[in-house]
Design an enzyme around this catalytic site. Structure first.
Site, PDB file in Angstrom:
ATOM      1  N   HIS A 134       1.865   4.339  -2.990  1.00  0.00           N
ATOM      2  CA  HIS A 134       2.414   5.730  -2.893  1.00  0.00           C
ATOM      3  C   HIS A 134       2.681   6.037  -2.824  1.00  0.00           C
ATOM      4  CE1 HIS A 134      -1.629   6.551  -0.667  1.00  0.00           C
ATOM      5  NE2 HIS A 134      -2.038   5.749   0.541  1.00  0.00           N
ATOM      6  N   HIS A 188       4.239   6.346  -6.682  1.00  0.00           N
ATOM      7  CA  HIS A 188       3.136   7.615  -7.286  1.00  0.00           C
ATOM      8  C   HIS A 188       3.343   8.695  -7.176  1.00  0.00           C
ATOM      9  CE1 HIS A 188      -1.468   9.512  -7.667  1.00  0.00           C
ATOM     10  NE2 HIS A 188      -0.527  10.077  -8.543  1.00  0.00           N
ATOM     11  N   HIS A 207       0.994  -1.272  -0.056  1.00  0.00           N
ATOM     12  CA  HIS A 207       0.071  -0.023   0.314  1.00  0.00           C
ATOM     13  C   HIS A 207       0.934   1.299  -0.263  1.00  0.00           C
ATOM     14  CE1 HIS A 207      -3.741   1.905   0.872  1.00  0.00           C
ATOM     15  NE2 HIS A 207      -2.865   2.950   1.467  1.00  0.00           N
ATOM     16  N   GLU A 208       1.466   1.371   1.075  1.00  0.00           N
ATOM     17  CA  GLU A 208       2.412   2.647   1.042  1.00  0.00           C
ATOM     18  C   GLU A 208       3.622   1.971   0.071  1.00  0.00           C
ATOM     19  OE1 GLU A 208       1.741   4.424   2.679  1.00  0.00           O
ATOM     20  OE2 GLU A 208      -0.038   3.759   4.238  1.00  0.00           O
TER      21      GLU A 208
END
Ligand SMILES: [Zn+2]
Length: 613
Positions: A397, A400, A393-394
């Site tokens: 980010h 991105h 998940h992190e």
């Protein structure tokens, strides 16, 4: 490989390859202090062209350059100070640095406060001429257009001053609610079947509502909601106060509704919100199918709302060390191509991530970054399946951030909130499918499918249920009807019973559940929660498309998705997603997410049917 111990380590004992490298920001605290002093000295430059913005393209350019340069330097100071403080929240010096950076941030905001109003007051035709005449204004086009977009909702200078004064009072409802919910409310202490005594505050409630023992769950719900019920009237008036503040903004800025006013900030069409609610309603049979499956798996005669949080499948013991977790994450993301995974591999090995828990370290996980440097992510990796998911998940980010930083000039490098959780949950989706592809064992498969399914249930349905309630109580206030604790509870219960099929005998929702709204802080955030649902809809739909495409050897959908990750905020969120292949103004992405939910249940039912024989 390294062994994970259950006892928190001291930070000094953790090998450097498991720590982030804040030295990439500043070589020392002394260098940070010098940079902060140098930047403070530049504050007067921010108002050098005050009153002259419309005089020439050059003066507009100089002002915007000064502002964004300052902003970037400030973000470097802030990220360093807050990250250092998160390494050990007990340490005084980093906390002071963090406060100093915040203080400078306030001075910066005040020093630039004239820019937007002055820009809005300019003749748009003139601004357009400036943009054509001065190519160096290019990177600032989005900022300029975004400011001008607000023109119809911007007031005169004198009125704006009053609005700014009033905004100081806007948070009273939320602040009183916060103090009551987090400090003053006398939460009950109960004894669980294990003999353990627990004080049921919101965090403990979230943990213990998952109890395997059904009597414990009943006890937890009755005690927690019983305590909330005592404060139903007070909680009703704190929420009513917050809604009044939203309606005040709506009225003075000439918006048609509170929803329109809130969504205008990110330029999201209100139709997207309403469509989410309609799509979910249309799909309630899928939720009811889920509830029937849950009833079967838990082996209960009557499914009750109190049975919704115990995980469908008891935890299968999966353990990973950080090296294994990194390797799995990289394999997982192979469908995104070599360039993506190579950048991530490099990032994993070069001080982006602070992996392990240690004494005094901030809990939880997040990803941040500094333009021109790299992303920074904080984890508290304990080796469980959830920690692997959190890494995926992190890292979503962080990648991105990395891709947008690499492709965009600073003014458009940060991505909009509406797309932020797409990149992270996209990676989580690829992870669970990657693990499913490799797992033959039925128990482990059921566990993985169960977590995927529960995630879809809580995010698509529960968050939308919240969004529906939030819209309904704002509309009630807009019609001039009072908001009280009692009628908020009636409204909440009606929506909850509708969703969970109470009258159809799908899931029993007791009267006491009506007060659940009272502990949810998100209802004070002004139409925020729906984005959890829309993000998961978008990411599930995108991940499905990319996974399907891999089998065909094409990369069209993947490339479009990567382009979105590289686009920062150079376009509005809805347009970014549309270009990536998900049109959030239609039902197609939602239907793809529901199809995934049904496919997950098909497979779980197949495994369960096999077991019967
Ligand atoms: Zn996230």
């Amino acid at each position: 490989m390294m062994a994970l111990s259950t006892e928190a380590a001291e930070r000094k004992d953790i090998p450097s390859q498991y720590k982030w490298n804040l030295g990439d920001l500043f070589p020392s605290d002394a260098a940070w202090t010098k940079a902060k002093d140098d930047l403070t000295a530049k504050l007067p430059e921010l108002s050098k062209h005050k009153g002259h913005l419309g005089k020439s393209a050059g003066e507009l350019l100089a002002t915007l350059q000064a502002m964004f340069d300052f902003d970037l330097a400030l973000s470097r100071l802030s990220v360093y100070a807050s990250s250092l403080s998160d390494e050990d929240v007990r340490a005084a010096r980093p906390r002071e640095m963090k406060q100093a950076a915040e203080e400078l941030g306030t001075q910066y905001a005040a020093a630039c406060s004239w820019i937007r109003p002055e820009l809005v007051a300019l003749d748009p035709a003139k601004v357009k001429r400036f943009l054509t005449a001065e190519p160096k204004l290019g990177p600032y086009r989005m900022y300029i257009e975004e400011t001008l977009r607000r023109k119809p909702h911007t007031l005169s200078a004198a009125e704006e001053k009053i609005a700014a004064e009033a905004s100081d009072m806007e948070h009273a409802g939320s602040e009183v609610h916060g103090i009551l919910a987090n400090a003053d409310l006398p939460y009950p202490t109960i004894k669980l079947s294990t003999g353990e005594s627990v004080r049921l505050d919101a965090a403990a409630f979230t943990l213990h509502r998952q109890a395997r023992n059904r009597a414990d769950r009943e006890h937890v719900f009755t005690a927690f909601f019983g305590a909330l019920k005592t404060y139903e009237r007070t909680m009703g008036s704190t929420l009513a106060a917050q809604v009044k503040a939203h309606l005040f903004d709506k009225r003075i800025r000439h918006f048609g509704s509170a929803l329109e006013a809130a969504l205008f900030q990110d330029n999201i069409p209100p139709a997207v919100y309403k469509q989410l609610l309609a799509d979910v309603h249309r799909s309630l049979p899928t939720l009811h199918r889920y509830l029937a499956l849950r009833k079967r798996m838990l082996g209960v005669d009557v499914l009750r709302y109190q049975d919704l949080y115990v995980p469908l499948v008891a935890n299968v013991d999966m353990k990973f060390d950080p090296d294994q977790a990194r390797a799995i994450t990289l394999e997982t993301l192979a469908p995104l191509g070599k360039e993506y995974t190579e950048a991530m591999r490099k990032g994993f090995g070069s001080g982006w991530t602070d992996y392990l828990p240690s004494t005094g370290k901030r809990s939880g996980a997040y990803s941040t970054g500094v333009y021109g440097v790299h992303p920074f992510q904080l984890l508290n990796f304990n080796g469980h399946y959830e920690d692997l998911t959190t890494l995926a998940h992190e890292s979503g980010h962080s990648m991105h951030t990395f891709l947008s930083y690499a492709a965009q000039p600073y003014p458009t490098a940060d991505y909009p909130i509406f797309v932020a959780e797409v990149a992270s949950t996209f990676n989580e989706n690829l992870l669970v499918h990657h693990l499913l592809d490799q797992t033959k064992d039925d128990d482990a498969r059921l566990y993985l499918l169960g977590t995927l399914l529960d995630g879809l249930r809580t995010t698509l349905f529960r968050q939308t249920q919240f969004a529906e309630f939030e819209l309904a109580f704002h509309e009630q206030a807009e019609r001039g009807e009072p908001l009280t604790g009692e009628n908020l509870s009636l409204l909440y219960l009606k929506i909850a019973r509708d969703y969970y099929g109470h009258d159809k005998g799908v899931c029993q929702v007791d009267d006491l559940l009506a007060v659940e709204w009272a502990y949810v802080p998100h209802f004070y955030y002004d139409f925020y929660v729906y984005q959890y649902a829309t993000s998961l809809v978008a990411s599930t739909s995108l991940a499905r498309a990319v996974r399907d495409e891999v089998k065909t050897g094409k990369t069209v959908r993947r490339d479009a998705y990567l382009k979105m990750l590289s686009s920062g905020s150079s376009r509005y969120a809805i347009d970014l997603l549309k270009d990536a292949g998900v049109d959030m103004t239609t039902s197609a992405p939602f239907d793809a997410a529901i199809a995934e939910m049904n496919a997950t249940m098909d497979e779980m039912e197949r495994i369960l049917a096999k077991r019967k024989h």
